[in-house]
Write a protein that holds these residues in place. Structure first.
Motif, mmCIF file in Angstrom:
data_model
loop_
_atom_site.group_PDB
_atom_site.id
_atom_site.type_symbol
_atom_site.label_atom_id
_atom_site.label_comp_id
_atom_site.label_asym_id
_atom_site.label_seq_id
_atom_site.Cartn_x
_atom_site.Cartn_y
_atom_site.Cartn_z
ATOM 1 N N GLU A 52 -27.550 6.076 24.997
ATOM 2 C CA GLU A 52 -28.686 6.725 25.654
ATOM 3 C C GLU A 52 -28.509 8.242 25.703
ATOM 4 O O GLU A 52 -29.415 9.002 25.336
ATOM 5 C CB GLU A 52 -28.850 6.167 27.076
ATOM 6 N N GLU A 53 -27.330 8.701 26.128
ATOM 7 C CA GLU A 53 -27.080 10.143 26.188
ATOM 8 C C GLU A 53 -27.046 10.751 24.786
ATOM 9 O O GLU A 53 -27.586 11.830 24.549
ATOM 10 C CB GLU A 53 -25.765 10.422 26.923
ATOM 11 N N ASP A 60 -33.498 15.920 21.829
ATOM 12 C CA ASP A 60 -33.862 17.176 22.489
ATOM 13 C C ASP A 60 -33.414 18.416 21.719
ATOM 14 O O ASP A 60 -34.076 19.446 21.775
ATOM 15 C CB ASP A 60 -33.296 17.211 23.909
ATOM 16 N N TYR A 61 -32.285 18.327 21.031
ATOM 17 C CA TYR A 61 -31.740 19.523 20.371
ATOM 18 C C TYR A 61 -31.904 19.539 18.859
ATOM 19 O O TYR A 61 -31.826 20.604 18.255
ATOM 20 C CB TYR A 61 -30.261 19.711 20.743
ATOM 21 N N ARG A 62 -32.108 18.365 18.251
ATOM 22 C CA ARG A 62 -32.259 18.332 16.798
ATOM 23 C C ARG A 62 -33.579 17.715 16.365
ATOM 24 O O ARG A 62 -33.875 17.674 15.174
ATOM 25 C CB ARG A 62 -31.111 17.550 16.159
ATOM 26 N N GLY A 63 -34.357 17.205 17.309
ATOM 27 C CA GLY A 63 -35.647 16.619 16.972
ATOM 28 C C GLY A 63 -35.537 15.285 16.250
ATOM 29 O O GLY A 63 -36.481 14.863 15.593
ATOM 30 N N ARG A 64 -34.400 14.611 16.395
ATOM 31 C CA ARG A 64 -34.177 13.320 15.741
ATOM 32 C C ARG A 64 -33.945 12.270 16.829
ATOM 33 O O ARG A 64 -32.965 12.333 17.543
ATOM 34 C CB ARG A 64 -32.986 13.400 14.789
ATOM 35 N N ASP A 65 -34.838 11.321 16.923
ATOM 36 C CA ASP A 65 -34.852 10.384 18.047
ATOM 37 C C ASP A 65 -33.995 9.142 17.798
ATOM 38 O O ASP A 65 -34.503 8.014 17.754
ATOM 39 C CB ASP A 65 -36.294 9.990 18.372
ATOM 40 N N TYR A 66 -32.699 9.369 17.615
ATOM 41 C CA TYR A 66 -31.738 8.271 17.480
ATOM 42 C C TYR A 66 -30.353 8.813 17.843
ATOM 43 O O TYR A 66 -30.116 10.022 17.790
ATOM 44 C CB TYR A 66 -31.721 7.694 16.058
ATOM 45 N N ALA A 67 -29.483 7.925 18.202
ATOM 46 C CA ALA A 67 -28.096 8.318 18.495
ATOM 47 C C ALA A 67 -27.355 8.465 17.168
ATOM 48 O O ALA A 67 -27.448 7.598 16.305
ATOM 49 C CB ALA A 67 -27.428 7.271 19.368
ATOM 50 N N THR A 68 -26.634 9.557 17.012
ATOM 51 C CA THR A 68 -25.844 9.801 15.808
ATOM 52 C C THR A 68 -24.362 9.828 16.176
ATOM 53 O O THR A 68 -24.024 9.877 17.363
ATOM 54 C CB THR A 68 -26.289 11.106 15.113
ATOM 55 N N ASN A 69 -23.494 9.821 15.197
ATOM 56 C CA ASN A 69 -22.065 9.702 15.494
ATOM 57 C C ASN A 69 -21.492 10.945 16.170
ATOM 58 O O ASN A 69 -20.740 10.840 17.126
ATOM 59 C CB ASN A 69 -21.263 9.305 14.257
ATOM 60 N N ASP A 84 -19.082 22.580 21.769
ATOM 61 C CA ASP A 84 -19.055 21.243 22.353
ATOM 62 C C ASP A 84 -19.208 20.247 21.210
ATOM 63 O O ASP A 84 -20.092 20.424 20.348
ATOM 64 C CB ASP A 84 -20.219 21.024 23.328
ATOM 65 N N LEU A 85 -18.366 19.229 21.189
ATOM 66 C CA LEU A 85 -18.496 18.117 20.254
ATOM 67 C C LEU A 85 -18.866 16.895 21.073
ATOM 68 O O LEU A 85 -18.148 16.541 22.018
ATOM 69 C CB LEU A 85 -17.188 17.851 19.507
ATOM 70 N N VAL A 86 -19.971 16.264 20.733
ATOM 71 C CA VAL A 86 -20.435 15.083 21.447
ATOM 72 C C VAL A 86 -20.367 13.912 20.477
ATOM 73 O O VAL A 86 -21.034 13.923 19.440
ATOM 74 C CB VAL A 86 -21.875 15.280 21.973
ATOM 75 N N LEU A 87 -19.547 12.929 20.822
ATOM 76 C CA LEU A 87 -19.398 11.752 19.979
ATOM 77 C C LEU A 87 -19.988 10.543 20.697
ATOM 78 O O LEU A 87 -19.678 10.306 21.873
ATOM 79 C CB LEU A 87 -17.924 11.511 19.648
ATOM 80 N N CYS A 88 -20.817 9.813 20.005
ATOM 81 C CA CYS A 88 -21.503 8.658 20.591
ATOM 82 C C CYS A 88 -20.670 7.398 20.343
ATOM 83 O O CYS A 88 -20.621 6.883 19.213
ATOM 84 C CB CYS A 88 -22.899 8.526 19.999
ATOM 85 N N ALA A 89 -20.024 6.924 21.391
ATOM 86 C CA ALA A 89 -19.066 5.823 21.293
ATOM 87 C C ALA A 89 -19.622 4.575 20.596
ATOM 88 O O ALA A 89 -18.964 4.047 19.688
ATOM 89 C CB ALA A 89 -18.524 5.479 22.683
ATOM 90 N N PRO A 90 -20.811 4.071 20.959
ATOM 91 C CA PRO A 90 -21.276 2.857 20.289
ATOM 92 C C PRO A 90 -21.539 3.058 18.793
ATOM 93 O O PRO A 90 -21.291 2.164 17.993
ATOM 94 C CB PRO A 90 -22.574 2.499 21.017
ATOM 95 N N VAL A 91 -22.018 4.232 18.423
ATOM 96 C CA VAL A 91 -22.268 4.511 17.004
ATOM 97 C C VAL A 91 -20.946 4.602 16.251
ATOM 98 O O VAL A 91 -20.784 4.028 15.170
ATOM 99 C CB VAL A 91 -23.100 5.804 16.822
ATOM 100 N N VAL A 92 -19.974 5.308 16.825
ATOM 101 C CA VAL A 92 -18.664 5.445 16.188
ATOM 102 C C VAL A 92 -18.009 4.066 16.038
ATOM 103 O O VAL A 92 -17.466 3.744 14.969
ATOM 104 C CB VAL A 92 -17.755 6.408 16.979
#
Length: 151
Positions: A52-53, A60-69, A84-92
Motif C-alpha cells: 500500500e505504501e 504520487d511521485y512517479r505517476g505510476r499506480d502500482y507498487a514497484t520493487n 531515500d531508498l524505498v523498497l516494497c517488501a511484498p514485491v521484492v
C-alpha cells in the motif's frame, strides 16, 4: 582504496512478515551493499514498506499506480549523496521467488541499483545507459560475492 562513509537510517514500515525482511536485511549487510555502490560519502535512508505504501509513493511521485520493487528519491549528489531508498517488501519477495533467488540476494541487487540511481545513473534514458548501469551493478555485486543478477 577506502570505501566512502555512510550515515544510514534503516526503517521498516508495518509489514505482515516483518521478521522475514528484517532477517534478510541485517544492518551490516545493508551498509556493505550501499557503500560498495557509492562514489562519494552519503546520508541514505532505506525504508522497507508494504504494498500500500509502495503503491502510494509510486503513484504520487512517479505517476505510476502500482507498487514497484525500489524507488529512489535523490536530493543531492555532491558533495554528499543524500537519498531515500524505498523498497516494497511484498514485491521484492515475489520477484525473488519468481527468480528463484534468496531474498537477501535480491535485496542486495536492489540496494545497489537504488544507490546507483541516487548518484545519477539512469537505465531508462536509452539502451546504452541501461547496459552501462547493468554492467556496473554486476561488477559491484561480484565484489560483494553475489552472482550476476541479469543471468
Amino acid at each position: 582504496m577506502a570505501l566512502p562513509s555512510l550515515t544510514l537510517s534503516l526503517q521498516f514500515g508495518e509489514l505482515a512478515d516483518a521478521a522475514t525482511h528484517r532477517a534478510a536485511l541485517p544492518r551490516h549487510w545493508v551498509i556493505r551493499c550501499i557503500r560498495h555502490a557509492l562514489d562519494a560519502d552519503a546520508e541514505i535512508t532505506v525504508r522497507i514498506v508494504d504494498a500500500e505504501e509502495g503503491q502510494a509513493l509510486n503513484r504520487d511521485y512517479r505517476g505510476r499506480d502500482y507498487a514497484t520493487n525500489v524507488l529512489t528519491f535523490d536530493y543531492a549528489i555532491e558533495p554528499v549523496v543524500m537519498a531515500d531508498l524505498v523498497l516494497c517488501a511484498p514485491v521484492v519477495a515475489r520477484e525473488a521467488a519468481e527468480l528463484k533467488k534468496p531474498l537477501t540476494q535480491h535485496y542486495a541487487h536492489l540496494l545497489v541499483h537504488g544507490t546507483l540511481h541516487a548518484q545519477g545513473w539512469d537505465h531508462e534514458t536509452g539502451e546504452a545507459d541501461a547496459e552501462e548501469m547493468e554492467a556496473r551493478e554486476t561488477e559491484i555485486l561480484a565484489g560483494l560475492g553475489q552472482p550476476n543478477p541479469y543471468r
